[in-house]
Scaffold this active site. Structure first.
Site, PDB file in Angstrom:
ATOM      1  N   GLN A 152      45.368  23.356  23.841  1.00 19.09           N
ATOM      2  CA  GLN A 152      46.120  22.157  23.444  1.00 19.09           C
ATOM      3  C   GLN A 152      45.305  20.870  23.589  1.00 19.09           C
ATOM      4  OE1 GLN A 152      48.756  22.327  21.811  1.00 19.09           O
ATOM      5  NE2 GLN A 152      49.645  24.309  22.332  1.00 19.09           N
TER       6      GLN A 152
ATOM      7  N   LYS B 201      45.174  26.311  15.795  1.00 19.16           N
ATOM      8  CA  LYS B 201      45.794  25.084  16.306  1.00 19.16           C
ATOM      9  C   LYS B 201      44.965  23.852  15.937  1.00 19.16           C
ATOM     10  CE  LYS B 201      47.887  27.373  20.333  1.00 19.16           C
ATOM     11  NZ  LYS B 201      49.310  27.523  19.996  1.00 19.16           N
TER      12      LYS B 201
ATOM     13  N   ASP C  79      41.567  26.221  29.827  1.00 21.47           N
ATOM     14  CA  ASP C  79      42.299  26.572  28.621  1.00 21.47           C
ATOM     15  C   ASP C  79      42.364  25.315  27.755  1.00 21.47           C
ATOM     16  OD1 ASP C  79      44.094  27.135  26.655  1.00 21.47           O
ATOM     17  OD2 ASP C  79      45.693  27.848  27.977  1.00 21.47           O
TER      18      ASP C  79
ATOM     19  N   HIS D 178      50.324  28.278  30.246  1.00 20.47           N
ATOM     20  CA  HIS D 178      50.850  29.155  29.194  1.00 20.47           C
ATOM     21  C   HIS D 178      50.658  30.590  29.699  1.00 20.47           C
ATOM     22  CE1 HIS D 178      50.780  31.272  25.291  1.00 20.47           C
ATOM     23  NE2 HIS D 178      51.346  30.207  24.759  1.00 20.47           N
TER      24      HIS D 178
ATOM     25  N   CYS E 232      56.433  30.094  26.027  1.00 20.59           N
ATOM     26  CA  CYS E 232      55.467  30.969  26.722  1.00 20.59           C
ATOM     27  C   CYS E 232      55.048  30.363  28.053  1.00 20.59           C
ATOM     28  CB  CYS E 232      54.244  31.250  25.854  1.00 20.59           C
ATOM     29  SG  CYS E 232      54.639  32.091  24.330  1.00 20.59           S
TER      30      CYS E 232
END
Ligand code: PLP
Length: 415
Positions: free
Chosen positions: A207, A230, A204, A127, A370
């Site tokens: 997600q 999220k 990261d 991302h 993104c």
């Protein structure tokens, strides 16, 4: 993952859906969970209760209300620590979101420890939030930025990962789950190899944290970032985990109130961890909401959430494959999608696809997500994405498929 019976699944669906009142406010199917999630009633109530009964500026006041606000804020930090299985709350820093977390690491760790001639390794599937901070750092420092190229389906094998390691590599930054391909990187193995090579590993988790059990001690990553919104928490709050020995060595990111120990006209000394990285008045209400969201998902269990989402991803992909002219990006195996299914339809622009879905009250996402360099790698400027959350049901998937079947016809194609 343990499968459950159809009846048990339906009961579970009802129980979960009853907590999300937004679905009672209008008739819509929400499949844009990778962008943001809906909030359960307990999160809204926890924030409401905080502002109604505990609100004061935390960490400063010596009166009862401020102490209550401090306790609420620090309880939320403890929830995050437990959820990620970090060793200590000193290793949990609140930020606005994953983007701010990753920028903080790039500014603070990166500016202090990356030097000219060093190499930073990321992947092409990042991302922009886990790409631009490293691009800027590399430019500023005269470091080299290298992109790992996965196989077409997003797989990065151990062999490929190793081929990017060399003595100049000082930092690796990688998403655990891709927000476009849905594939999962073997972060535990890659972190071990990065450490053997003398590099730190930044993960990261935007997600992954909402969808699978993430244990920072087991993964042995040095930093891990995620966003509250999220994972069924409010917007404007996120956090990152950082190993204490690294956070101790890092300079502050922002300067001002609360992050200091002592200030003179000549300079200052810094507050202890994690407050050194939380300058200014904090988002205590947001942290309380995030803490409650983590309690809520924990009450369902990450294993159940993963199984529910895997079940729906399988159904979604099986049904999508039956629709002509629809192409799924990445792996064709639903087990490698973690609730994220990005696709194209021959002859129809993703924005038209999203608009037609909207006419049928199905919310999905269209664009570059993104991740423009990944779009280029995949050979398409933009795509459409459906992404699953814990409250989605089989009915949502069938509503999506019904609309999907109509798209080419509504654009004037015969079949
Ligand atoms: N990383 C990944 C993989 C994402 O999918 C996103 C958001 O979609 C982010 C980082 C940035 O999250 P936020 O906008 O909440 O900072």
């Amino acid at each position: 993952m343990q499968e459950i019976s159809r009846e048990q699944r339906q009961l579970e669906d009802q129980k979960i859906l009853s907590k999300f009142l937004i679905f009672k406010s209008a008739d819509f199917t929400y499949l844009d969970n990778a962008a943001t999630t809906q909030k359960p009633e307990c999160v809204l109530q926890a924030m409401n209760n905080y502002y109604r009964t505990q609100n004061a500026n935390p960490l400063r006041g010596l009166y009862k209300l401020s102490i209550a606000a401090t306790d609420a804020y620090e309880d939320a930090r403890e929830e995050v620590r437990k959820f990620l299985n970090a060793e200590s709350t000193e290793e949990i820093v609140f930020t606005r979101n994953a983007t701010e977390s990753l920028n903080l690491v790039a500014y603070s760790y990166g500016r202090a420890f990356i030097k000219e001639g060093d190499e930073i390794v990321i992947t092409i599937m990042e991302h922009h939030s886990n790409m631009l901070p490293w691009q800027q750092l590399a430019k500023e420092k005269g470091a080299k930025l290298t992109y790992i190229m996965p196989e077409e389906d997003g797989t990065i094998t151990e062999e490929v990962f190793r081929s990017y390691m060399n003595p100049h590599v000082k930092l690796v930054a990688m998403t655990q789950v891709s927000n476009v391909l849905g594939c999962r990187n073997d972060v535990k193995t890659f972190a071990r190899i990065a450490h053997e090579n003398g590099a730190v590993f930044v993960c990261d988790g935007a997600q992954s944290v909402p969808h699978i059990k993430v244990d920072v001690q087991d993964l042995d990553v040095d930093f891990l970032a995620f966003s509250g919104h999220k994972i069924y928490g409010p917007m404007g709050i996120g956090a990152f985990y950082g190993k204490k020995e690294l956070l101790d060595k890092m300079p502050p990111f922002l300067f001002g109130g609360e992050m200091i120990e002592y200030v003179t006209t000549e300079g200052a000394t810094w507050n202890e961890l994690p407050h050194k990285f939380e300058a200014g008045t904090v988002n205590a209400g947001g942290a309380v909401g995030l803490g409650e969201a983590l309690r809520y998902v924990s009450s369902i269990g990450m294993d159940r959430i993963e199984e529910r989402e895997a079940h729906l991803t399988k159904l979604l992909m099986e049904e999508m494959k039956k629709v002509p002219h629809v192409h799924i990006l990445g792996s064709q195996d639903p087990e490698k999608h973690y609730g994220i299914v990005t696709f194209t339809i021959d002859g129809v622009h993703p924005h038209d696809i999203a608009a037609i879905f909207d006419e049928h009250n199905v919310d999905i996402r269209a664009g570059h997500h993104c991740a423009q360099p990944l779009m280029k790698f995949c050979g398409t400027p933009s795509t459409t994405r459906a992404s699953i959350g814990l409250y989605n049901t089989e009915e949502d998937i069938y509503k999506f498929i019904e609309a999907l079947k109509l798209i080419r016809g509504e654009m004037g194609y015969n079949g």
